[in-house]
Design a protein around this motif. Sequence first.
Motif, mmCIF file in Angstrom:
data_model
loop_
_atom_site.group_PDB
_atom_site.id
_atom_site.type_symbol
_atom_site.label_atom_id
_atom_site.label_comp_id
_atom_site.label_asym_id
_atom_site.label_seq_id
_atom_site.Cartn_x
_atom_site.Cartn_y
_atom_site.Cartn_z
ATOM 1 N N ALA A 277 0.755 -1.276 -0.073
ATOM 2 C CA ALA A 277 0.091 0.054 -0.054
ATOM 3 C C ALA A 277 0.762 1.261 -0.025
ATOM 4 O O ALA A 277 0.590 2.284 -0.707
ATOM 5 C CB ALA A 277 -0.876 -0.161 1.160
ATOM 6 N N ALA A 278 1.946 1.286 0.729
ATOM 7 C CA ALA A 278 2.869 2.481 0.700
ATOM 8 C C ALA A 278 3.549 2.754 -0.598
ATOM 9 O O ALA A 278 3.583 3.918 -0.914
ATOM 10 C CB ALA A 278 3.831 2.004 1.802
ATOM 11 N N ILE A 281 0.930 4.108 -3.185
ATOM 12 C CA ILE A 281 0.486 5.444 -2.593
ATOM 13 C C ILE A 281 1.632 6.387 -3.358
ATOM 14 O O ILE A 281 1.619 7.369 -3.672
ATOM 15 C CB ILE A 281 0.213 5.731 -1.098
ATOM 16 N N THR A 282 2.993 5.819 -3.116
ATOM 17 C CA THR A 282 4.028 6.706 -3.689
ATOM 18 C C THR A 282 4.050 6.768 -5.232
ATOM 19 O O THR A 282 4.076 8.161 -5.817
ATOM 20 C CB THR A 282 5.404 6.018 -3.219
ATOM 21 N N ILE A 284 1.230 6.626 -7.056
ATOM 22 C CA ILE A 284 0.036 7.625 -7.368
ATOM 23 C C ILE A 284 0.584 9.057 -7.097
ATOM 24 O O ILE A 284 0.237 9.948 -8.150
ATOM 25 C CB ILE A 284 -1.028 7.108 -6.672
ATOM 26 N N GLY A 309 8.185 4.167 -5.413
ATOM 27 C CA GLY A 309 7.014 3.421 -5.194
ATOM 28 C C GLY A 309 7.082 1.940 -5.755
ATOM 29 O O GLY A 309 6.525 0.831 -5.131
ATOM 30 N N GLY A 373 -4.784 3.773 -8.410
ATOM 31 C CA GLY A 373 -5.801 4.039 -7.125
ATOM 32 C C GLY A 373 -6.633 2.331 -6.821
ATOM 33 O O GLY A 373 -6.900 1.950 -5.993
ATOM 34 N N LEU A 376 -4.555 0.017 -5.414
ATOM 35 C CA LEU A 376 -4.307 0.060 -4.050
ATOM 36 C C LEU A 376 -5.392 -0.316 -3.361
ATOM 37 O O LEU A 376 -5.217 -1.135 -2.351
ATOM 38 C CB LEU A 376 -4.031 1.823 -3.672
#
Length: 387
Positions: A277-278, A281-282, A284, A309, A373, A376
């Motif tokens: 997930a981290a 997010i990076t 995105i 990411g 997204g 994620l």
Amino acid sequence: MERTFRNIWLLNLSTFFFFLGISSVSPIVSPFSITLGASPFLVGLLAGITSVLSLVSKPIGGLIGDRGYRLEAMVLGNLLSLVSGVLYVASALTGSIWLFAFTRALHGFSMGIFFPSSLSTAVDLAPVGRVGETLGWRGMMFSLGNIIGPALGGYASDYLGFSGAFALVAIFSAVGALFVVPVRRDVGKVFGSTEREEKADYSELLRPYFVAASIALLFFSASYAGVTTFLPALYKELSYPQRIFGTYMMVIGIASFVTRLIGGRSADRMGPIPVSAAGLITVIAGYLLLLRFTNPPASYASALFIGAGFGLAVPAMQLMALGNLPQRIRTMGSSVYTMFFDLGTMGGQFALGYAAGSLGYGGILEFLPALAGIALLTVVLPHLWRD
């Protein structure tokens, strides 16, 4: 332990040279297609045909590996890539778009044979409790190839022409095959003797973590295909030299190289979902930066985020999908898992290529954050379901 370490690193080097050949082509496929008169849709088609054939060949690669022939599959993948390099050169010398399309298909077929066994052997040979770390090291070889390959291919095409850049594929693939030979002599018979006697039950692949990681990879790869396929085409339209996108991919590769081992070790300690997930997010955040700063040199900031990411998410998602699979189905699991990467890449290239016909190459960049997204949300579903 020392022999295991040696074998892991020989296969790491084989993986590095195989993907060095793959990545050295990536910045020049779109520009070369344009020089052959390809439309935006055909540019996406020529880029995506490798994913189609990789998708077809991965079950074959998985079956070969699950019968104990993982190392032979890695050699065969390198040899097919070597032949592809020779045919790339022939297509550049003749200017034949049909030969180029056939070569892209053959190169994709070689990826489907090589990659599942490369991924599976990393898990097979990993010391206990260090599977994520070993996958991180294997992934670092992929990243190192992405650091060197695109820049090398971009510069080679600028100074040696397309045929000179394509010749690198054959050279790198030959070296990659040679690194597997001593490992085959050492452990090849061990793989074969244990697994050819076991019956594989592939219904065991229907595990929530495996399914969620695979679907997340589908959308993640679709978003990343927008960068690797259409950003070089956009830069070509804007009259930038090929080395500009080669440098962009080099920044992604460096950032991914730095974070791969962090991602693998963190996934071993924390579990794969938080790290995946981290990473997403990076990525995105990187896509949003690319929308704001599309042209170089400001666009290199987005490459830094995307690469970082990527390096966090990929080994964690691999551990999420493959870490708990039985060894007798692990290569097929690797095949199915990476098939979702090919499906996403293929779907992204075809769909975004179609959209680029009306929106332009720059317009399709707006879709990338949404695709990542969805990845994620998918990767955290098993955690939410468990809670």
